[in-house]
Design a protein around this motif. Sequence first.
Motif, PDB file in Angstrom:
ATOM      1  N   LEU A  13       0.824  -1.212   0.000  1.00 32.51           N
ATOM      2  CA  LEU A  13       0.000   0.000   0.000  1.00 32.51           C
ATOM      3  C   LEU A  13       0.859   1.263   0.000  1.00 32.51           C
ATOM      4  CD1 LEU A  13      -2.759   1.293   0.043  1.00 32.51           C
ATOM      5  CD2 LEU A  13      -2.822   0.944   2.515  1.00 32.51           C
ATOM      6  N   SER A  14       1.889   1.307   0.808  1.00 35.99           N
ATOM      7  CA  SER A  14       2.736   2.505   0.849  1.00 35.99           C
ATOM      8  C   SER A  14       3.497   2.694  -0.456  1.00 35.99           C
ATOM      9  CB  SER A  14       3.702   2.457   2.029  1.00 35.99           C
ATOM     10  OG  SER A  14       4.618   1.402   1.887  1.00 35.99           O
ATOM     11  N   ARG A  17       1.089   4.136  -3.020  1.00 37.08           N
ATOM     12  CA  ARG A  17       0.859   5.566  -2.795  1.00 37.08           C
ATOM     13  C   ARG A  17       2.077   6.413  -3.162  1.00 37.08           C
ATOM     14  NH1 ARG A  17      -2.262   4.863   2.984  1.00 37.08           N
ATOM     15  NH2 ARG A  17      -4.277   4.292   2.092  1.00 37.08           N
ATOM     16  N   ARG A  18       3.249   5.957  -2.734  1.00 36.57           N
ATOM     17  CA  ARG A  18       4.472   6.737  -2.939  1.00 36.57           C
ATOM     18  C   ARG A  18       4.923   6.752  -4.404  1.00 36.57           C
ATOM     19  NH1 ARG A  18       8.442   3.762  -0.664  1.00 36.57           N
ATOM     20  NH2 ARG A  18       7.385   3.978   1.323  1.00 36.57           N
ATOM     21  N   LEU A  21       0.638   6.934  -7.016  1.00 36.86           N
ATOM     22  CA  LEU A  21      -0.300   8.041  -6.808  1.00 36.86           C
ATOM     23  C   LEU A  21       0.391   9.393  -6.655  1.00 36.86           C
ATOM     24  CD1 LEU A  21      -3.052   6.608  -4.437  1.00 36.86           C
ATOM     25  CD2 LEU A  21      -3.098   6.856  -6.913  1.00 36.86           C
ATOM     26  N   ALA A  22       1.366   9.474  -5.778  1.00 36.07           N
ATOM     27  CA  ALA A  22       1.996  10.767  -5.472  1.00 36.07           C
ATOM     28  C   ALA A  22       2.608  11.438  -6.702  1.00 36.07           C
ATOM     29  CB  ALA A  22       3.033  10.610  -4.362  1.00 36.07           C
ATOM     30  N   THR A  33      -8.079   3.733 -10.369  1.00 39.43           N
ATOM     31  CA  THR A  33      -7.569   2.444  -9.926  1.00 39.43           C
ATOM     32  C   THR A  33      -8.617   1.365 -10.152  1.00 39.43           C
ATOM     33  OG1 THR A  33      -6.297   3.586  -8.227  1.00 39.43           O
ATOM     34  CG2 THR A  33      -6.587   1.219  -7.948  1.00 39.43           C
ATOM     35  N   TYR A  58      -7.572   1.902  -1.291  1.00 42.34           N
ATOM     36  CA  TYR A  58      -7.189   2.204  -2.680  1.00 42.34           C
ATOM     37  C   TYR A  58      -8.178   3.100  -3.419  1.00 42.34           C
ATOM     38  CZ  TYR A  58      -3.500  -1.268  -2.333  1.00 42.34           C
ATOM     39  OH  TYR A  58      -2.372  -1.956  -1.976  1.00 42.34           O
TER      40      TYR A  58
END
Length: 116
Positions: A13-14, A17-18, A21-22, A33, A58
């Motif tokens: 998950l991290s 995101r990192r 997504l970011a 997604t 998500y």
Amino acid sequence: TGLERTLLSWPVLSSFRRHLLAPHAAAGHRVDTFIALVGTNDHQAGRNATQQRVRGAYRPVSLSVHPAQRLEELETHRCSPTNRSYMDRAQSLTQWIAIRRCYHQVQRYEEHRGAR
């Protein structure tokens, strides 16, 4: 696509995101997604709880949930990577089958969006 046991783990998950997504959000892009989850809990209450956790983590546009299947249970086509004429009978392509299902989610979404 992913397996229930790993999709909600912090490293997955991290990293999502990192690394996905970011950077896209920073560039001003929207990220849709789509998730195909394989090997879900056999009990309805467990499936519902898993789906809620995945949706919360998500925020997918589309989420499909599938039991793990043996290759001999799947419909195949002559040129399909799941054509059993050259494969063992293990669940060796579970992730690829989930990717195909996820791709079909994207296709349906795009067809629906294009119809508006």
